[in-house]
Design a protein around this motif. Structure first.
Motif, PDB file in Angstrom:
ATOM      1  N   SER A  60      47.481  17.794  22.924  1.00  0.00           N
ATOM      2  CA  SER A  60      47.186  19.095  22.343  1.00  0.00           C
ATOM      3  C   SER A  60      47.124  20.106  23.476  1.00  0.00           C
TER       4      SER A  60
ATOM      5  N   ARG B 250      52.514  16.359  18.488  1.00  0.00           N
ATOM      6  CA  ARG B 250      51.644  17.465  18.893  1.00  0.00           C
ATOM      7  C   ARG B 250      50.303  17.362  18.188  1.00  0.00           C
ATOM      8  N   GLY B 251      49.265  17.682  18.892  1.00  0.00           N
ATOM      9  CA  GLY B 251      47.938  17.670  18.280  1.00  0.00           C
ATOM     10  C   GLY B 251      47.346  16.278  18.217  1.00  0.00           C
ATOM     11  N   ARG B 252      48.150  15.269  17.783  1.00  0.00           N
ATOM     12  CA  ARG B 252      47.617  13.910  17.637  1.00  0.00           C
ATOM     13  C   ARG B 252      47.590  13.167  18.965  1.00  0.00           C
TER      14      ARG B 252
END
Ligand SMILES: Nc1ncnc2c1ncn2[C@@H]1O[C@H](COP(=O)(O)OP(=O)(O)O)[C@@H](O)[C@H]1O
Ligand SMILES: [Mg+2]
Lengths: 310, 294, 337
Positions: C92, C87-89
Motif C-alpha cells: 500500500s 495494491r492495498g492487500r
C-alpha cells in the motif's frame, strides 16, 4: 447562506425588470399597437374597446401599474386570435415544452456521460480525437436541418416515429418526442460532453484519485465513485447555464416537428400579430429560466460538502 | 539538509520541462488553426466573390428545370422553381456570414463597452450593468429576438438591432472580469497616480489587456449566430423569400423533401461546414494563446 | 529472500525531445517487517520509484526496464486486474499531502468502508466495526464520530492518520510512505513518524520511508538507501551508512546534517554544483561533475554496484578511498561565521 440570499434577491430584481421589458414590448410597435393588432378591417369602436381594455388610454406609468396588478392575479390579458386568456393558453402549451426539455436533458446526459468518460480515459488516443471532432460538429449542427433530415429518414421513409405531434399517453409522448428531443440533445451532448471531458481529465490527475488506486480499488470504482462523482458538479452548473439556450432550442424544434408547445404558440403569434401571447410566452420563459437557475444554485451545495458548510 | 534539497531541483525540473511544455503549447492549437483558417478562408472567398463564382442567377425562376438532381450543370441540383441550388447556397453564404459577422461585431462593441465601463467604474454603474445582464440572459436568446422582431417588424436593420440588444452580455461579462483584474495591475495604478484621465487609462492601458478573451469569444459566437440567424429565417422571421438564405432555403424545400432531398441538404451542409471551420479556428486560437499547458 | 527486491528499475518519461529515464536503474531491497529509508534530493526520482512499485504513474511515464520482485515474483508486468488485487492487500502507499489524498465529497467512514468492501469483502456493520478499529489503531480519538467527518473538517495530522488507516485496510505487508510528514506542521511530524514506527513493529509490516531528512532516518530506520539522479548509489544499515559511508555523495549528505549541539545559525556546507539534467543520457557516474575524487574513469561506462560489506552496496569506483574524513566539502568551523 448569505450567497444564496443574495441570489434570491437578484433573481427577484431580474424578474421585476423582465416584467418591465415585457410590458414595454408593445410600445416598441411603430404606430398604434391596437390597430396593428386588430388589422385593417377593425371598426373604430372595437379599436377603442381594445385600447381601453389594454389600458393604452392611460399614461405609461398607469399602464404599467395596471399590467402589474393584472399580472399578480394571474392575468396576462386575452389572446386576440384565440379569444382566450393568455395565461391559461401558455400554461396549457407549456407541458409539451417542458417534457421536451426534460427529455432532451436526459438523452443528452445518456450520451454525454459515457462519451466524456471514454474520451477522458483514452485521452489523446484515436477515440478521443473522434469524439472531440463529434462535439465540434454537433455544436455546428442547425437543429431545424437535422430535425428535417431525421423526419425524412425515420418518419417519412421508414415510419419509425410519427411525423408531428405530441402523443396522448406518457409512452406516446416518449415516442412522439423522441426525434425532437434527440435533435436538441445533440447540441447539448457536445456542450456537456466537452465540459465533462475536461472536468474528468482534471480530476483524473488529482492525488485522491491516485490514492484510490493505490489503496486497491477496482478501476471501475475509481472511475465512477471518485472521478465521475466529483466531476458531475460542473455538469449540473452547465445544465443550469445552458437551460436558456435549450429553451431557445425548443422554439425552433417545436416548429420543425409541429409540437403543440408554447414555443410554437409564440412563433404563430408573431404571424397573427397576437402580442399578448408574445408577451406571455416571453414572460413565462424568462421566469422559468430565472427560477431554474436559482434552483441549481441551491442544488450545487448538496453535491459538494465543502460548499455546503461555508 | 533542506537547503541542498530544494534549490537545485527547481532549476532541474524547469530545465527538463520547459522545452517540452513549450513545444506542446506551440504544437497544440496548430492543426486546428490551419484547418479552421482553411475552411473559413474558403467560405469567405465563396461569400465575397459569390457574384463571380455562382454560375446562375439565384432568383430568376426556370420552371422547365424544376427538381433536377445534382449533375455537372447543377452541382447541387435545382429547386421547385428550377433555380440552381449551388448558386443560391453561395449567395446565401455571403448573406448569412455577413449578418453573423456584423451582428456579432455589434454585440462585441456594445458588450465590451458596457463591460469595461462597469468594471472600471464599479459601484452603481456596475450594479446597473449587472442587472441589465441578468435581464437579458434571463430571456432565452431566440425568444427575445422573436419578440423584438414581432414588435419592430421584420427588416435587416431590425434584425441587427435585435441581435445586438440580445447578444452582448457574454462580452460584457468577459470584459468586466478582465478589467477588474487589469485595474489592479501595477502600471494602471501608477498611471492613475500620475493623474492621467480615465479615458486615457482605459483606452491606452486597460483595453489592450482586456480585449483578447472577447475577441476569442467572438469567433465562437459567430458559430452560434449563424445558427441563430438561419433558424430565424427558417421560422420565416429573417430575410424574406426569394432572397437566397440558408435557413429559408431549407424551410422552403421541406414540403418537397421526398422528391428532392438535395434542396435542403446542401444549404444545411453550408451551415455545418461554416460552423466547423469557425469552431476549429476559435479552439485553435484559444489553445495557441493559452499561457500554459494545464 | 527479500520480501521486496527491485533490480535495475528504469522508469521513463515521454517528452517531445525523446524519452528520458527519470528512474535510471534503481536496485533496492526491503526485508519482511523492516523499516528502510530512501533518501535523496527532490527530483532524484524517489516518488517515481515508489509509484513504479504500485504502478500508479503520472501521465507519460512507464516502466521501461528492470524487475520488481515481490516474494520472488516479478510484479513489474502484472496485468491491470492482478495489479488491483495486489495494491492495498500486499503493498500500500501513502502520499505526501494527506489533505489532497482524501476525496472531499465522501466522509472518512465512506472512504474507509469502500476500501474494506473492495479489498476485504466487508460490508455493513462488520465494515463499520473494522473502520472504527482502524481509526483506533492510528490513535484517532472518538473514532465513531470521526467516521462522519468530511476531509476538510480534519487537521493535517488527523488526515494523515486517516490516510494511514485507509492504507492499512487490507493488511498490506509493505507500506510505501512518500514523505508522509513533509506537508505537516513540525509538531505533528514527530507524532506521525512515531505512529508509523509503532505500526511497523506492532503489525510486523515493512515500511519504505521516503524522506530527505537523513537525521530522521537515523532515528527510525534499520537500513538506508541513498538516491542520486535516478539511481540508488549506496545502500546499507544505518550504522554502515552513518559510520562508514562509501560514496562521496553520502558523505556530503551526512556532513550537512545540522548539529543539534552546534552553534546557532550554522551555515551548512552544501555540496557545490547541482544535480545533472536527466533529459540527457548520463555516462559514467552522475555525481562525477560535483565529486572531489572524480577522475577520468568515473566519466565513462556504467558504474556497477560494489558489495563493500554484508548488506552494504555502493555505486562508486573509488569506494575504497572514501571515508567520512577523506571527502571534505567544507569546514564546519569556518562556516560558523
Ligand atoms: N509529471 C511529470 N512529467 C514530466 N517529468 C516528471 C513528472 N514527474 C516527475 N518528473 C521527472 O521525474 C523526476 C523525478 O521525480 P520524483 O520521483 O517526483 O522526484 P522526488 O520524489 O525524488 O522528488 C523529476 O526530476 C522530473 O524530472
Ligand atoms: Mg517526491
Amino acid at each position: 447562506m448569505r450567497y444564496l440570499g443574495g441570489r434570491c434577491i437578484s433573481s427577484a430584481i431580474a424578474l421585476l425588470l423582465v416584467t418591465f421589458v415585457v410590458f414595454f414590448l408593445v410600445h416598441l410597435i411603430p404606430g398604434d399597437p391596437v390597430s396593428v393588432m386588430l388589422g385593417q378591417h377593425a371598426t373604430p369602436s372595437t379599436v377603442a374597446a381594445l385600447r381601453h381594455a389594454m389600458g393604452f388610454d392611460q399614461p405609461l406609468f398607469g399602464q404599467y401599474w395596471l399590467f402589474m396588478s393584472k399580472l399578480f392575479s394571474g392575468n396576462l390579458g386575452d389572446s386576440i386570435s384565440y379569444q382566450q386568456p393568455v395565461f391559461g393558453l401558455v400554461l396549457g402549451r407549456l407541458q409539451a415544452t417542458l417534457f421536451l426539455v426534460a427529455y432532451s436533458i436526459v438523452l443528452s446526459l445518456l450520451l454525454a456521460v459515457p462519451s466524456a468518460l471514454i474520451a477522458a480515459v483514452f485521452r489523446e488516443k484515436p477515440v478521443d480525437y473522434a469524439l472531440r471532432m463529434g462535439f465540434l460538429v454537433a455544436i455546428a449542427l442547425p437543429s431545424f436541418w437535422i430535425g428535417t433530415l431525421l423526419i425524412y429518414q425515420f418518419s417519412l421513409k421508414i415510419h419509425l416515429f410519427p411525423v408531428a405531434g405530441y402523443g396522448d399517453t406518457f409512452t406516446g409522448h416518449l415516442s412522439s418526442l423522441f426525434l425532437p428531443a434527440f435533435t436538441l440533445a445533440l447540441g447539448q451532448w457536445a456542450i456537456l460532453g466537452r465540459n465533462l471531458r475536461s472536468a474528468l481529465i482534471d480530476v483524473l490527475q488529482l492525488p485522491y484519485v491516485e490514492f484510490a488506486r493505490m489503496k486497491g480499488l477496482r478501476g471501475s470504482t475509481v472511475l465512477f465513485r471518485h472521478v465521475l462523482r466529483t466531476s458531475l458538479g460542473s455538469t449540473v452548473t452547465i445544465i443550469g447555464i445552458n437551460l436558456s439556450f435549450l429553451i431557445a432550442g425548443t422554439v425552433v424544434v417545436e416548429h420543425v416537428f409541429s409540437i403543440p408547445g408554447s414555443g410554437n404558440l409564440l412563433v404563430n403569434a408573431v404571424f397573427s400579430r397576437d402580442y399578448p401571447i408574445v408577451q406571455g410566452v416571453t414572460l413565462v420563459y424568462a421566469t422559468l429560466v430565472i427560477l431554474i437557475n436559482l434552483v441549481t444554485d441551491f442544488v450545487y451545495p448538496a453535491l459538494d460538502p465543502r460548499v455546503a458548510l461555508t | 539538509m533542506s537547503q541542498i534539497a530544494t534549490t537545485p531541483v527547481q532549476t532541474q525540473v524547469a530545465r527538463i520541462r520547459s522545452p517540452f511544455a513549450f513545444r506542446l503549447r506551440r504544437g497544440k492549437g496548430r492543426g486546428k488553426l490551419y484547418v479552421g483558417t482553411l475552411i473559413v478562408g474558403a467560405i469567405a472567398v465563396l461569400a465575397i466573390f459569390s457574384r463571380v463564382i455562382a454560375p446562375f442567377d439565384p432568383i430568376t425562376q426556370d420552371l422547365t428545370s424544376q427538381f433536377l438532381p445534382p449533375s455537372h450543370a447543377h452541382l447541387f441540383g435545382t429547386d421547385q422553381f428550377g433555380r440552381d441550388v449551388f448558386s443560391r447556397a453561395v449567395y446565401a453564404a455571403s448573406l448569412d456570414l455577413q449578418i453573423a459577422f456584423l451582428g456579432t461585431l455589434f454585440c462585441m462593441l456594445l458588450g465590451v463597452s458596457i463591460g469595461v465601463v462597469a468594471g472600471y467604474f464599479g459601484g452603481i454603474v456596475d450594479l446597473i450593468a449587472g442587472r441589465l445582464i441578468d435581464v437579458v440572459t434571463a430571456i432565452p436568446g431566440i425568444v427575445a429576438i422573436i419578440a423584438l422582431i414581432a414588435a419592430l417588424g421584420s427588416s435587416m436593420l431590425n434584425l441587427y438591432i435585435a441581435l445586438a440588444v440580445t447578444g452582448w452580455t457574454a462580452y460584457a461579462r468577459l470584459a468586466r472580469g478582465e478589467v477588474i483584474a487589469a485595474k489592479n495591475l501595477q502600471y494602471v495604478q501608477a498611471s492613475r497616480a500620475l493623474g492621467y484621465t480615465n479615458r486615457r487609462i482605459v483606452l491606452r492601458h486597460i483595453l489592450p489587456n482586456v480585449i483578447t478573451p472577447p475577441l476569442l469569444f467572438w469567433i465562437t459566437d459567430m458559430v452560434g449566430t449563424v445558427l441563430l440567424v438561419t433558424a430565424l429565417s427558417y421560422l420565416g422571421l429573417g430575410p424574406q423569400p426569394p432572397t437566397p438564405e440558408w435557413g429559408a432555403m431549407i424551410s422552403e424545400a421541406q414540403p418537397f423533401m421526398l422528391m428532392a432531398w438535395w434542396v435542403p441538404l446542401f444549404p444545411g451542409l453550408g451551415i455545418v461546414i461554416a460552423g466547423i471551420g469557425l469552431g476549429l479556428l476559435g479552439d485553435g486560437l484559444a489553445d495557441f494563446l493559452r499561457p500554459e499547458v494545464g | 529472500m527479500a520480501l521486496l527486491a527491485i533490480r535495475d528499475l528504469v522508469t521513463q518519461f515521454k517528452s517531445s525531445a525523446g524519452p528520458f529515464n527519470a528512474v535510471n536503474g534503481v536496485t533496492l531491497e526491503v526485508e519482511r517487517g523492516e523499516m528502510v529509508g530512501l533518501v535523496g534530493e527532490s527530483g532524484c526520482g524517489k516518488s517515481l520509484t515508489l509509484r513504479s512499485i504500485v504502478r500508479v504513474l503520472p501521465r507519460g511515464a512507464r516502466i521501461a526496464g528492470g524487475q520488481i520482485l515481490y516474494e520472488g515474483n516479478d510484479i513489474a508486468h502484472l496485468s491491470s486486474g492482478n495489479l488491483t488485487r495486489f495494491r492495498g492487500r500486499e503493498i500500500s502507499m501513502i502520499l505526501q499531502d494527506p489533505m489532497s489524498a482524501l476525496n472531499p465529497v465522501y466522509t472518512v467512514g465512506a472512504q474507509l468502508m469502500e476500501t474494506l468492501r473492495e479489498t476485504r469483502g466487508l460490508r455493513g456493520k462488520a465494515a463499520r466495526q473494522r473502520a472504527i478499529e482502524l481509526l483506533r489503531l492510528v490513535n484517532i480519538p472518538d473514532p465513531e464520530r470521526r467516521l462522519e467527518s468530511y476531509p476538510h473538517q480534519l487537521s493535517g495530522g488527523l488526515s494523515q492518520r486517516v490516510v494511514i488507516a485507509i492504507a492499512l485496510c487490507a493488511q498490506p505487508k509493505v507500506l510505501l510512505a512518500d514523505e508522509p510528514t513533509t506537508a505537516l506542521d513540525v509538531t505533528v511530524q514527530a507524532q506521525i513518524l512515531k505512529l508509523l514506527k509503532d505500526l511497523q513493529k506492532q503489525l510486523q509490516m515493512a515500511v519504505l520511508l521516503v524522506t530527505h531528512d537523513l537525521g530522521l532516518v537515523a532515528q527510525t530506520c534499520s537500513r538506508v538507501a541513498i538516491m542520486y539522479a535516478g539511481r540508488v548509489i549506496e545502500e546499507g544499515t544505518v550504522e554502515q551508512i552513518f559510520e562508514s559511508p562509501r560514496h562521496p555523495y553520502t558523505v556530503g549528505l551526512i556532513e550537512s546534517i545540522p548539529l543539534v549541539d552546534g552553534p546557532l545559525h550554522t551555515r551548512l556546507p552544501a555540496i557545490p554544483g547541482s544535480p545533472p539534467n536527466m533529459a540527457k543520457p548520463i555516462i559514467g557516474c552522475a555525481f562525477a561533475p560535483r565529486c572531489p575524487l572524480a577522475s577520468n574513469e568515473c566519466r565513462e561506462g556504467t558504474i556497477p554496484l560494489y558489495d563493500v560489506a554484508p548488506q552494504h552496496r555502493v555505486a562508486c569506483g573509488k569506494h575504497a578511498l572514501v571515508s567520512k574524513h577523506s571527502v571534505i566539502y567544507g569546514v564546519r568551523a569556518n562556516a560558523a561565521s
